[in-house]
Scaffold this active site. Structure first.
Site, PDB file in Angstrom:
ATOM      1  N   GLY A  21       0.804  -1.224   0.000  1.00 40.47           N
ATOM      2  CA  GLY A  21       0.000   0.000   0.000  1.00 40.47           C
ATOM      3  C   GLY A  21       0.834   1.270   0.000  1.00 40.47           C
ATOM      4  N   TYR A 159       7.047  -5.678  16.760  1.00 41.60           N
ATOM      5  CA  TYR A 159       7.101  -4.719  15.652  1.00 41.60           C
ATOM      6  C   TYR A 159       7.685  -3.388  16.118  1.00 41.60           C
ATOM      7  CZ  TYR A 159       5.201  -1.628  11.972  1.00 41.60           C
ATOM      8  OH  TYR A 159       5.051  -0.708  10.968  1.00 41.60           O
ATOM      9  N   LYS A 163      10.957  -1.231  14.805  1.00 38.71           N
ATOM     10  CA  LYS A 163      10.886   0.115  14.227  1.00 38.71           C
ATOM     11  C   LYS A 163      11.702   1.119  15.055  1.00 38.71           C
ATOM     12  CE  LYS A 163       8.443  -0.768  10.551  1.00 38.71           C
ATOM     13  NZ  LYS A 163       8.974  -0.537   9.189  1.00 38.71           N
TER      14      LYS A 163
END
Ligand SMILES: NC(=O)c1ccc[n+]([C@@H]2O[C@H](COP(=O)([O-])OP(=O)(O)OC[C@H]3O[C@@H](n4cnc5c(N)ncnc54)[C@H](O)[C@@H]3O)[C@@H](O)[C@H]2O)c1
Length: 256
Positions: A21, A159, A163
């Site tokens: 996306g 996650y 990050k």
């Protein structure tokens, strides 16, 4: 400053995870700003289809299969790039998000997440910087997340750790490579409407609750919200910006 600071004419941009996306919109944004695009992803057929879509707009692009966890594959990709296709711009966008609570997270999910989001981004950046250095410089944009800066939701410890590493990696790379005119910055998106967040935004009521609690601008992000930020960091518009993490989050972080 001229009015053409955001023009990328004559540049080449490599986008990893290009068919997802956010990758797709960034490939179009950089292409529309004048860059030729190397659209790299795990799935070559999907990359070819994206290149066909870019071509329909008259944008110059080439597909590549790249699994960012495969260090040899990264080397082979760069070794195979001919003259006009050596990247001046890298968007380290490939990423995975597999939600598990901190009590239930498995070593397999931890390793895959870090192999893609951290190790992959690290070694693609390294290969790009090695190619950029003899050419007089370049721009690297690492796609982090607000999860690298704050706790951004449930079941996101694995996650978010990956990050946070991307945010720090950006600073170290900027520090080491600035002398070669390689600028390295990160973008930390908030919740953007893509396949990755489909489970977080299952229906209008949940989405409205998230917006009311967290997002001063009053809406979830759309992939198009990344177009301007990525062109800014990839272009001379940000000539004196390096090591920065640009939040693109509708104000989520200021409302924490
Ligand atoms: N969507 C969001 O709200 C959001 C928020 C913050 C950060 N991000 C980050 O933005 C980036 C893009 O996310 P998205 O929302 O477009 O997700 P997405 O799932 O639509 O796209 C991810 C892309 O990465 C590719 N990919 C996965 N593993 C790969 C590998 N090993 N090698 C190469 N490519 C691989 C996938 O094939 C896919 O094209 C990711 O790094 C993600 O963590 C997204």
């Amino acid at each position: 400053m001229g009015s053409d600071v955001a023009v990328l004419d004559g540049s080449t941009a490599l986008v990893t995870g290009a068919t997802g996306g956010l990758g797709r919109i960034q490939a179009f944004a950089l292409g529309r700003a004048g860059a030729r695009i190397i659209a790299a992803d795990l799935d070559l057929a999907a990359a070819e289809s994206l290149v066909a879509d870019l071509g329909e707009e008259g944008l110059d692009a080439s597909p590549a299969r790249l699994d960012v966890t495969d260090a040899r594959g990264i080397e082979e990709l760069f070794a195979g790039l001919g003259g006009g296709w050596i990247p001046d711009i890298l968007v380290n966008n490939a990423g995975v998000s597999i939600r598990q609570s901190a009590l239930d997270a498995t070593p397999e999910v931890f390793d895959l997440t870090h192999a893609v989001n951290v190790r992959g981004a690290y070694f693609v950046a390294q290969a790009a910087a090695r190619a950029m250095r003899p050419r007089g410089g370049g721009r690297i944009v690492n796609i982090a997340s607000i999860g690298g800066l704050v706790v951004d939701g449930p079941q996101s410890s694995v996650y978010d750790a990956s990050k946070a590493a991307v945010v720090q990696m950006t600073k170290n790379q900027a520090s080491e490579w600035g002398r070669w005119n390689i600028r390295v910055n990160a973008i930390a998106p908030g919740y953007m409407r893509t396949a990755m967040t489909a489970d977080l935004l299952p229906d209008a009521a949940v989405e409205q609750r998230i917006v009311d609690q967290h997002i001063p601008l009053g809406r979830v992000g759309e992939p198009a919200d990344l177009a301007g930020p990525v062109v800014f960091l990839a272009s001379e518009a940000s000539a004196y910006v390096t090591g920065h993490c640009l939040t693109v989050d509708g104000g989520w972080l200021v409302a924490v």
